[in-house]
Scaffold this motif. Structure first.
Motif, PDB file in Angstrom:
ATOM      1  N   CYS A 105      33.423  50.839  19.542  1.00 26.32           N
ATOM      2  CA  CYS A 105      34.204  52.073  19.526  1.00 26.32           C
ATOM      3  C   CYS A 105      35.596  51.779  20.074  1.00 26.32           C
ATOM      4  N   PRO A 106      36.627  52.410  19.514  1.00 25.95           N
ATOM      5  CA  PRO A 106      37.989  52.160  20.000  1.00 25.95           C
ATOM      6  C   PRO A 106      38.190  52.611  21.440  1.00 25.95           C
ATOM      7  N   ILE A 107      39.151  51.953  22.082  1.00 26.09           N
ATOM      8  CA  ILE A 107      39.599  52.371  23.409  1.00 26.09           C
ATOM      9  C   ILE A 107      40.594  53.516  23.199  1.00 26.09           C
ATOM     10  N   LEU A 108      40.244  54.695  23.635  1.00 34.38           N
ATOM     11  CA  LEU A 108      41.098  55.858  23.405  1.00 34.38           C
ATOM     12  C   LEU A 108      42.348  55.796  24.292  1.00 34.38           C
ATOM     13  N   PRO A 109      43.393  56.530  23.925  1.00 37.21           N
ATOM     14  CA  PRO A 109      44.594  56.560  24.770  1.00 37.21           C
ATOM     15  C   PRO A 109      44.265  56.987  26.205  1.00 37.21           C
ATOM     16  N   GLU A 110      44.934  56.339  27.146  1.00 36.30           N
ATOM     17  CA  GLU A 110      44.745  56.584  28.582  1.00 36.30           C
ATOM     18  C   GLU A 110      43.354  56.174  29.073  1.00 36.30           C
ATOM     19  N   ARG A 111      42.660  55.361  28.314  1.00 35.77           N
ATOM     20  CA  ARG A 111      41.352  54.856  28.729  1.00 35.77           C
ATOM     21  C   ARG A 111      41.403  53.328  28.815  1.00 35.77           C
ATOM     22  N   ASN A 112      40.329  52.750  29.344  1.00 36.88           N
ATOM     23  CA  ASN A 112      40.283  51.288  29.433  1.00 36.88           C
ATOM     24  C   ASN A 112      38.902  50.784  29.055  1.00 36.88           C
ATOM     25  N   PHE A 113      38.832  49.506  28.742  1.00 37.39           N
ATOM     26  CA  PHE A 113      37.572  48.836  28.439  1.00 37.39           C
ATOM     27  C   PHE A 113      37.691  47.392  28.900  1.00 37.39           C
ATOM     28  N   THR A 114      36.598  46.848  29.424  1.00 36.09           N
ATOM     29  CA  THR A 114      36.592  45.460  29.881  1.00 36.09           C
ATOM     30  C   THR A 114      35.741  44.613  28.945  1.00 36.09           C
ATOM     31  N   TYR A 115      36.383  43.638  28.314  1.00 39.05           N
ATOM     32  CA  TYR A 115      35.681  42.674  27.476  1.00 39.05           C
ATOM     33  C   TYR A 115      35.109  41.572  28.365  1.00 39.05           C
ATOM     34  N   THR A 116      33.881  41.169  28.078  1.00 38.38           N
ATOM     35  CA  THR A 116      33.239  40.064  28.779  1.00 38.38           C
ATOM     36  C   THR A 116      32.869  39.014  27.740  1.00 38.38           C
ATOM     37  N   ILE A 117      33.604  37.907  27.736  1.00 37.11           N
ATOM     38  CA  ILE A 117      33.476  36.903  26.685  1.00 37.11           C
ATOM     39  C   ILE A 117      33.242  35.543  27.323  1.00 37.11           C
ATOM     40  N   GLN A 118      32.238  34.836  26.868  1.00 41.33           N
ATOM     41  CA  GLN A 118      32.082  33.443  27.266  1.00 41.33           C
ATOM     42  C   GLN A 118      32.464  32.546  26.093  1.00 41.33           C
ATOM     43  N   VAL A 119      33.375  31.614  26.353  1.00 43.27           N
ATOM     44  CA  VAL A 119      33.795  30.691  25.290  1.00 43.27           C
ATOM     45  C   VAL A 119      32.780  29.538  25.258  1.00 43.27           C
ATOM     46  N   LYS A 120      31.579  29.890  24.881  1.00 50.65           N
ATOM     47  CA  LYS A 120      30.438  28.981  24.952  1.00 50.65           C
ATOM     48  C   LYS A 120      30.572  27.865  23.921  1.00 50.65           C
ATOM     49  N   ASP A 121      30.532  26.623  24.395  1.00 49.76           N
ATOM     50  CA  ASP A 121      30.549  25.444  23.524  1.00 49.76           C
ATOM     51  C   ASP A 121      31.703  25.500  22.522  1.00 49.76           C
ATOM     52  N   GLN A 122      32.875  25.844  22.996  1.00 49.51           N
ATOM     53  CA  GLN A 122      34.059  25.896  22.139  1.00 49.51           C
ATOM     54  C   GLN A 122      35.219  25.158  22.770  1.00 49.51           C
ATOM     55  N   ILE A 123      36.054  24.601  21.910  1.00 48.90           N
ATOM     56  CA  ILE A 123      37.362  24.077  22.283  1.00 48.90           C
ATOM     57  C   ILE A 123      38.338  24.560  21.223  1.00 48.90           C
ATOM     58  N   GLY A 124      39.638  24.341  21.447  1.00 52.14           N
ATOM     59  CA  GLY A 124      40.574  24.495  20.354  1.00 52.14           C
ATOM     60  C   GLY A 124      41.595  25.595  20.485  1.00 52.14           C
ATOM     61  N   SER A 125      42.200  25.910  19.338  1.00 51.17           N
ATOM     62  CA  SER A 125      43.374  26.782  19.257  1.00 51.17           C
ATOM     63  C   SER A 125      43.050  28.018  18.424  1.00 51.17           C
ATOM     64  N   PHE A 126      43.304  29.196  19.013  1.00 48.85           N
ATOM     65  CA  PHE A 126      42.972  30.452  18.359  1.00 48.85           C
ATOM     66  C   PHE A 126      44.019  31.501  18.766  1.00 48.85           C
ATOM     67  N   PHE A 127      43.789  32.749  18.371  1.00 50.39           N
ATOM     68  CA  PHE A 127      44.696  33.828  18.798  1.00 50.39           C
ATOM     69  C   PHE A 127      43.940  35.145  18.823  1.00 50.39           C
ATOM     70  N   TYR A 128      44.521  36.128  19.495  1.00 51.97           N
ATOM     71  CA  TYR A 128      43.966  37.480  19.521  1.00 51.97           C
ATOM     72  C   TYR A 128      44.967  38.437  18.891  1.00 51.97           C
ATOM     73  N   PHE A 129      44.496  39.641  18.533  1.00 54.46           N
ATOM     74  CA  PHE A 129      45.373  40.607  17.862  1.00 54.46           C
ATOM     75  C   PHE A 129      44.735  41.994  17.914  1.00 54.46           C
ATOM     76  N   PRO A 130      45.514  43.074  17.749  1.00 57.33           N
ATOM     77  CA  PRO A 130      44.935  44.414  17.643  1.00 57.33           C
ATOM     78  C   PRO A 130      44.367  44.602  16.243  1.00 57.33           C
ATOM     79  N   SER A 131      43.127  45.076  16.140  1.00 55.36           N
ATOM     80  CA  SER A 131      42.431  45.057  14.856  1.00 55.36           C
ATOM     81  C   SER A 131      42.425  46.388  14.115  1.00 55.36           C
ATOM     82  N   LEU A 132      42.812  47.485  14.771  1.00 51.07           N
ATOM     83  CA  LEU A 132      42.742  48.783  14.111  1.00 51.07           C
ATOM     84  C   LEU A 132      43.979  49.040  13.255  1.00 51.07           C
ATOM     85  N   GLY A 133      43.754  49.717  12.120  1.00 53.77           N
ATOM     86  CA  GLY A 133      44.862  50.145  11.279  1.00 53.77           C
ATOM     87  C   GLY A 133      45.796  49.002  10.933  1.00 53.77           C
TER      88      GLY A 133
END
Length: 547
Positions: A105-133
Motif C-alpha cells: 500500500c502507498p505511503i500516504l502524504p504526511e505518513r511514514n513507512f519503514t522498509y526492512t531489507i536484507q541484501v542477502k547473498d548479493q553484491i553489485g550495482s543497483f538503484f532505487y526509484f519512486p514507483s507510483l505513477g
C-alpha cells in the motif's frame, strides 16, 4: 580432579555455544532516515519541481555489504502517495518490501513507512526509484552499492575511488502532466535532454589522479531511451553487471538500456587535462547528447576537441556487444565459491513461457500489453489480497503462458508458478523499437538473443555455459531474448517493461511464486508495520506458525 573436570566441562560448553551461536551472529544493521519532499531543481536550466530525498537530487547513495540489513524509514512530505522500489535488490523471502503497488500500500502524504531489507547473498550495482505513477520523471532516485564481504576475493584490485553515474533521459514537463497525457490516450513527447547525476551539459565532474584506476557504476534511470556511455580517450574494462562479475573485456563505449546497471574500471592513463564523459541516446532518430567532465587533478587544460561520437542507429553492433558480455566463471560472487559452480545450462527447464508485447488501442486509448493483456491495477495490492484470501481482486491464470492471439483486453494479470521451478522465459518483441524487461526479486541467465520469431529450434544458439546473470534485459526490434530463471524466491513479483509509459499503460504483470509451506525458511511473515488499504483495510495479520 573435580575442579579440573568442571573447567573442562565449562570449556566444552563455551565451545558449543560459540559453534552454534558465535559464528552465526546476526548480520549488521544500517539505519537510514529519508524525508521525501518537493524542491526546486534546474537540471536543464529550467526551474522544475523535483522530488528530493533529504534535500538531495538525486537521492542519497546507499552503501551496504553482503547480508547487511537495511532499515530505511521513509517520511512522505509530498502531496501524493509514494512508494520506493529497489531496482535489482532480490528481497530474499520478502516480497513484502518490494515497493510496488502489487505488493505494498502507498505511503500516504504526511505518513511514514519503514522498509526492512536484507541484501542477502548479493553484491553489485543497483538503484532505487519512486514507483507510483510517473514520479520517476521528477527524481527521487539514487544509487545502491553492495560491497563484497572483506574475506571474499574480488577479481580486480581495489580502485582508487568508486563513482556512481545515474544517467538517463529527462523531460521538462511536470510528472503530473506526463501522467495526464498518458491517461488521456496520448504518447510521451520526445525527451528534452539527458542528465548525468541530475545535471545537464558539463554539469558534473569526476576528479581522478593520473595513473590510478577508478570504478564507475553506471545506471540508466531514464523513462524511455536506451543510452550509450563513453569517456573521451579512455577504454572501459567491464567488471560487473547487476550483481555478476563479468569477463573483463575492454570497450570504447557501452549501450545501457532502460533499468540496466554496469560497472567498469577506467585507468587515468592519458595526459593531464580534462576529458568528456559522454552519454547519448541510442536508437533515436534525433540523437540527444550530454556530458560530464573527467578532471585530472592539477589539470590546467579544460576539455577540448569535439565530443566523441557514439555508435550509429544500427542494431547489429549493440547485439554483438550484448553477446560479448560473459560471466566470469572463476570469480567468487557473494560467497567464496566460483560463479561457474552453478551450472545453469545443465538444468532442464520444466516449463516455457513466451511473453509477447504489443501496443493496441483499447477503448479508444493507447495501451500496451503482454500476451494481449493490458494490466489494470486493482483496488488492493495483490500480495495483501493473497495473504488475506480476499476474493475478486485477482485470479491466478489471468494471463496465458503463450501469446493467445485475438483482441487485446484490460485485466489484472497474475501468472502462477511453483516454488523451485526452473523456467525458460522468452521475451518476444513484435515491434520496431528496443524493449527492456525487468523481473523483481530475481537474477536470471540471459541465454540467447535472436531475430524474428522464437521457435524451439532457437535453443540451438543458446549460451549454456557462461552467459551473464542479471535482472534487466533488452529485446531488440522484431527479435526475441530468452532467459533461464530458478524460481527460488517465494512471493508476488513484478515483471515489467522498463519503458515507463508502457509500464504505466499496462505492459506488466505479476508472477505469484507459491508454496504451501508456512516456514520462515521459504517466506517471511507479513511485517508488523505493513500498511493496509483497499479491501484489506482494518484487517488483522495472522500470526505465523513456525516450523
Amino acid at each position: 580432579m573435580r575442579a579440573c573436570c568442571n573447567i573442562l566441562l565449562s570449556s566444552l560448553i563455551l565451545s558449543v555455544i560459540f559453534l552454534f551461536h558465535g559464528v552465526n551472529c546476526e548480520d549488521p544493521y544500517r539505519f537510514l532516515t529519508w524525508k521525501v519532499t518537493y524542491g526546486d531543481i534546474y537540471p536543464l536550466g529550467v526551474k522544475q519541481e523535483g522530488i528530493l530525498i533529504n534535500g538531495q537530487f538525486p537521492g542519497p547513495q546507499i552503501d551496504a555489504v553482503t547480508n547487511d540489513n537495511l532499515i530505511i524509514s521513509v517520511y512522505n512530505y509530498l502531496k501524493e502517495p509514494l512508494l520506493i522500489s529497489w531496482n535489482g535488490l532480490q528481497h530474499r523471502r520478502n516480497s513484502w518490501q518490494d515497493g510496488v503497488f502489487g505488493t505494498n500500500c502507498p505511503i500516504l502524504p504526511e505518513r511514514n513507512f519503514t522498509y526492512t531489507i536484507q541484501v542477502k547473498d548479493q553484491i553489485g550495482s543497483f538503484f532505487y526509484f519512486p514507483s507510483l505513477g510517473m514520479q520517476k520523471a521528477a527524481g527521487g532516485f539514487g544509487g545502491i552499492r553492495i560491497w563484497s564481504r572483506p574475506k571474499i576475493p574480488v577479481p580486480f584490485p581495489p580502485p582508487a575511488n568508486d563513482f556512481t553515474v545515474l544517467a538517463g533521459d529527462w523531460f521538462k514537463t511536470d510528472h503530473r502532466r506526463l501522467r495526464r497525457i498518458l491517461e488521456n490516450g496520448g504518447n510521451l513527447p520526445f525527451p528534452d535532454g539527458l542528465l548525468i547525476n541530475g545535471r545537464g551539459w558539463n554539469g558534473y565532474t569526476f576528479t581522478v589522479d593520473q595513473g590510478k584506476t577508478y570504478r564507475f557504476r553506471i545506471s540508466n534511470v531514464g523513462l524511455s531511451t536506451s543510452i550509450n556511455f563513453r569517456i573521451q580517450g579512455h577504454k572501459m574494462k567491464l567488471v560487473e553487471v547487476e550483481g555478476s562479475h563479468t569477463v573483463q573485456n575492454l570497450y570504447s563505449s557501452l549501450d545501457i538500456h532502460l533499468g540496466q546497471s554496469y560497472s567498469v574500471l577506467v585507468t587515468a592513463d592519458q595526459p593531464v587535462q580534462d576529458y568528456y564523459v559522454v552519454v547519448s541516446s541510442r536508437f533515436t532518430g534525433r540523437v540527444l547528447t550530454t556530458t560530464a567532465i573527467l578532471h585530472y587533478s592539477y589539470s590546467q587544460k579544460g576539455v577540448s576537441g569535439p565530443v566523441p561520437p557514439g555508435p550509429t542507429i544500427d542494431i547489429i553492433s549493440s547485439l554483438y556487444q550484448a553477446r560479448s558480455i560473459r560471466w566470469n566463471l572463476t570469480a567468487s560472487g557473494p560467497r567464496p565459491n566460483p560463479q561457474g559452480s552453478y551450472h545453469y545450462g545443465m538444468i532442464k527447464p520444466s516449463r516455457t513461457i513466451v511473453f509477447a508485447n504489443s501496443a493496441p488501442i483499447i477503448n479508444g486509448k493507447q495501451r500496451y500489453t503482454v500476451n494481449s493483456v493490458s494490466y489494470v491495477a486493482p483496488d488492493t495490492p495483490l500480495k495483501l489480497a493473497d495473504y488475506f484470501n480476499i476474493p475478486g481482486v485477482f485470479y491466478v491464470g489471468g494471463i496465458q503462458s503463450y501469446p493467445p492471439g485475438g483482441n487485446a483486453y484490460l485485466q489484472t494479470s497474475v501468472m502462477g508458478a511453483n516454488f523451485h521451478e526452473y523456467v525458460e522465459i522468452v521475451f518476444q518483441n513484435l515491434e520496431n523499437s528496443v524493449q527492456s524487461w525487468h523481473i523483481d526479486g530475481y537474477s536470471f541467465f540471459v541465454v540467447g538473443f535472436g531475430s524474428g520469431q522464437w521457435t524451439q529450434a532457437s535453443r540451438a544458439g543458446y549460451n549454456l555455459r557462461d552467459t551473464v546473470a542479471r535482472c534487466t534485459t533488452q529485446v531488440y526490434p522484431r527479435s526475441w531474448t530468452a532467459i533461464y530463471i530458478a524460481l527460488d524466491n517465494v512471493g508476488m513479483w513484478n515483471i515489467r517493461s522498463e519503458n515507463w509509459a508502457r509500464q504505466y499503460l499496462g505492459q506488466q504483470l505479476y508472477l505469484r511464486v507459491y508454496t504451501s509451506s508456512k516456514s520462515l525458511r521459504d517466506e517471511y511473515p507479513i511485517p508488523k508495520n505493513a500498511l493496509l488499504c483497499g479491501r484489506a483495510s482494518g484487517r488483522r495479520t495472522r500470526p505465523l506458525k513456525l516450523r
